[in-house]
Scaffold this motif. Structure first.
Motif, PDB file in Angstrom:
ATOM      1  N   VAL A   1      16.759 -31.231 -36.140  1.00 38.09           N
ATOM      2  CA  VAL A   1      16.385 -32.192 -37.240  1.00 38.09           C
ATOM      3  C   VAL A   1      14.791 -32.105 -37.447  1.00 38.09           C
ATOM      4  O   VAL A   1      14.010 -32.181 -36.420  1.00 38.09           O
ATOM      5  CB  VAL A   1      16.609 -33.743 -37.272  1.00 38.09           C
ATOM      6  CG1 VAL A   1      16.173 -34.572 -38.324  1.00 38.09           C
ATOM      7  CG2 VAL A   1      18.413 -33.909 -37.170  1.00 38.09           C
ATOM      8  N   ALA A   2      14.329 -31.702 -38.617  1.00 37.98           N
ATOM      9  CA  ALA A   2      12.958 -31.801 -38.845  1.00 37.98           C
ATOM     10  C   ALA A   2      12.199 -32.976 -38.157  1.00 37.98           C
ATOM     11  O   ALA A   2      12.740 -33.971 -38.599  1.00 37.98           O
ATOM     12  CB  ALA A   2      12.701 -31.744 -40.368  1.00 37.98           C
TER      13      ALA A   2
ATOM     14  N   VAL B   1      22.197 -20.382 -37.504  1.00 31.94           N
ATOM     15  CA  VAL B   1      21.666 -21.183 -36.412  1.00 31.94           C
ATOM     16  C   VAL B   1      22.500 -22.485 -36.264  1.00 31.94           C
ATOM     17  O   VAL B   1      22.856 -22.887 -35.418  1.00 31.94           O
ATOM     18  CB  VAL B   1      20.171 -21.350 -36.518  1.00 31.94           C
ATOM     19  CG1 VAL B   1      19.791 -22.440 -35.510  1.00 31.94           C
ATOM     20  CG2 VAL B   1      19.468 -20.140 -36.161  1.00 31.94           C
ATOM     21  N   LYS B   2      22.409 -23.035 -37.610  1.00 29.87           N
ATOM     22  CA  LYS B   2      23.110 -24.411 -37.525  1.00 29.87           C
ATOM     23  C   LYS B   2      24.467 -24.227 -37.374  1.00 29.87           C
ATOM     24  O   LYS B   2      25.279 -25.154 -36.770  1.00 29.87           O
ATOM     25  CB  LYS B   2      23.298 -24.970 -39.008  1.00 29.87           C
ATOM     26  CG  LYS B   2      21.761 -25.513 -39.302  1.00 29.87           C
ATOM     27  CD  LYS B   2      21.704 -26.041 -40.477  1.00 29.87           C
ATOM     28  CE  LYS B   2      21.903 -25.580 -41.860  1.00 29.87           C
ATOM     29  NZ  LYS B   2      21.739 -26.135 -43.047  1.00 29.87           N
ATOM     30  N   GLU B   3      25.241 -23.151 -37.933  1.00 27.70           N
ATOM     31  CA  GLU B   3      26.852 -22.944 -37.605  1.00 27.70           C
ATOM     32  C   GLU B   3      26.999 -22.861 -35.966  1.00 27.70           C
ATOM     33  O   GLU B   3      27.892 -23.272 -35.516  1.00 27.70           O
ATOM     34  CB  GLU B   3      27.299 -21.607 -38.591  1.00 27.70           C
ATOM     35  CG  GLU B   3      28.617 -21.358 -38.280  1.00 27.70           C
ATOM     36  CD  GLU B   3      29.612 -22.563 -38.602  1.00 27.70           C
ATOM     37  OE1 GLU B   3      30.889 -22.413 -37.749  1.00 27.70           O
ATOM     38  OE2 GLU B   3      29.430 -23.073 -39.430  1.00 27.70           O
ATOM     39  N   SER B   4      26.049 -21.979 -35.531  1.00 33.47           N
ATOM     40  CA  SER B   4      26.235 -21.915 -34.020  1.00 33.47           C
ATOM     41  C   SER B   4      26.075 -23.004 -33.197  1.00 33.47           C
ATOM     42  O   SER B   4      26.806 -23.393 -32.289  1.00 33.47           O
ATOM     43  CB  SER B   4      25.219 -20.814 -33.481  1.00 33.47           C
ATOM     44  OG  SER B   4      25.107 -20.855 -31.980  1.00 33.47           O
ATOM     45  N   TYR B   5      25.214 -24.074 -33.649  1.00 30.50           N
ATOM     46  CA  TYR B   5      25.119 -25.053 -32.875  1.00 30.50           C
ATOM     47  C   TYR B   5      26.367 -25.917 -33.208  1.00 30.50           C
ATOM     48  O   TYR B   5      26.944 -26.629 -32.140  1.00 30.50           O
ATOM     49  CB  TYR B   5      24.011 -26.186 -33.626  1.00 30.50           C
ATOM     50  CG  TYR B   5      22.688 -25.997 -32.960  1.00 30.50           C
ATOM     51  CD1 TYR B   5      22.259 -26.583 -31.585  1.00 30.50           C
ATOM     52  CD2 TYR B   5      21.701 -25.183 -33.448  1.00 30.50           C
ATOM     53  CE1 TYR B   5      20.887 -26.568 -31.230  1.00 30.50           C
ATOM     54  CE2 TYR B   5      20.426 -24.851 -32.897  1.00 30.50           C
ATOM     55  CZ  TYR B   5      20.108 -25.497 -31.685  1.00 30.50           C
ATOM     56  OH  TYR B   5      19.008 -25.461 -31.288  1.00 30.50           O
ATOM     57  N   ARG B   6      26.798 -25.927 -34.513  1.00 30.81           N
ATOM     58  CA  ARG B   6      28.160 -26.786 -34.593  1.00 30.81           C
ATOM     59  C   ARG B   6      29.452 -26.142 -33.835  1.00 30.81           C
ATOM     60  O   ARG B   6      30.083 -27.013 -33.324  1.00 30.81           O
ATOM     61  CB  ARG B   6      28.445 -26.836 -35.956  1.00 30.81           C
ATOM     62  CG  ARG B   6      27.654 -27.617 -36.732  1.00 30.81           C
ATOM     63  CD  ARG B   6      28.040 -27.453 -38.387  1.00 30.81           C
ATOM     64  NE  ARG B   6      26.824 -28.117 -39.240  1.00 30.81           N
ATOM     65  CZ  ARG B   6      26.170 -27.381 -40.081  1.00 30.81           C
ATOM     66  NH1 ARG B   6      26.520 -25.961 -40.326  1.00 30.81           N
ATOM     67  NH2 ARG B   6      25.351 -27.701 -40.834  1.00 30.81           N
ATOM     68  N   LYS B   7      29.414 -24.826 -33.696  1.00 30.34           N
ATOM     69  CA  LYS B   7      30.411 -24.121 -33.222  1.00 30.34           C
ATOM     70  C   LYS B   7      30.282 -24.668 -31.323  1.00 30.34           C
ATOM     71  O   LYS B   7      31.478 -24.709 -30.755  1.00 30.34           O
ATOM     72  CB  LYS B   7      30.427 -22.664 -33.072  1.00 30.34           C
ATOM     73  CG  LYS B   7      31.176 -21.719 -32.371  1.00 30.34           C
ATOM     74  CD  LYS B   7      31.228 -20.475 -32.571  1.00 30.34           C
ATOM     75  CE  LYS B   7      32.048 -19.663 -31.783  1.00 30.34           C
ATOM     76  NZ  LYS B   7      31.643 -17.986 -31.775  1.00 30.34           N
ATOM     77  N   HIS B   8      29.560 -24.645 -31.033  1.00 34.59           N
ATOM     78  CA  HIS B   8      29.082 -25.106 -29.663  1.00 34.59           C
ATOM     79  C   HIS B   8      29.225 -26.666 -29.401  1.00 34.59           C
ATOM     80  O   HIS B   8      28.687 -27.295 -28.249  1.00 34.59           O
ATOM     81  CB  HIS B   8      27.953 -24.526 -29.219  1.00 34.59           C
ATOM     82  CG  HIS B   8      28.052 -22.986 -29.112  1.00 34.59           C
ATOM     83  ND1 HIS B   8      27.515 -22.184 -29.717  1.00 34.59           N
ATOM     84  CD2 HIS B   8      28.556 -22.186 -27.784  1.00 34.59           C
ATOM     85  CE1 HIS B   8      27.853 -20.910 -29.576  1.00 34.59           C
ATOM     86  NE2 HIS B   8      28.591 -21.107 -28.577  1.00 34.59           N
TER      87      HIS B   8
END
Length: 70
Positions: free
Chosen positions: A64-65, A51-58
């Motif tokens: 953030v908690a 999920v984090k990688e997808s956010y970064r990719k886009h």
């Protein structure tokens, strides 16, 4: 020790089919299931990294908690 869930609260329970389900309380769509609680948590950690990688990719901000936002 590194928090592999970045401060998000995790709900872990045994479902009616006998599978262990783990998901973030604040983001229920981030979830995983497995035969044991440990495996479910490991799968959730893998899903969270994806999920984090997808956010970064886009080029979007990684969530953030809530308690870390202050």
């Amino acid at each position: 020790m590194k928090d592999k869930f970045d401060g998000f609260a995790v709900n872990l329970y045994l479902d009616k089919e006998g599978d262990w389900l783990a998901h973030f309380v604040e983001m229920a769509e981030v979830s995983a299931f497995a035969d044991t609680p440990e495996q479910a948590l490991n799968e959730l950690a893998i899903a969270w990294e994806g999920v984090k990688e997808s956010y970064r990719k886009h080029r979007e901000e990684v969530p953030v908690a809530p308690y870390k936002k202050t």
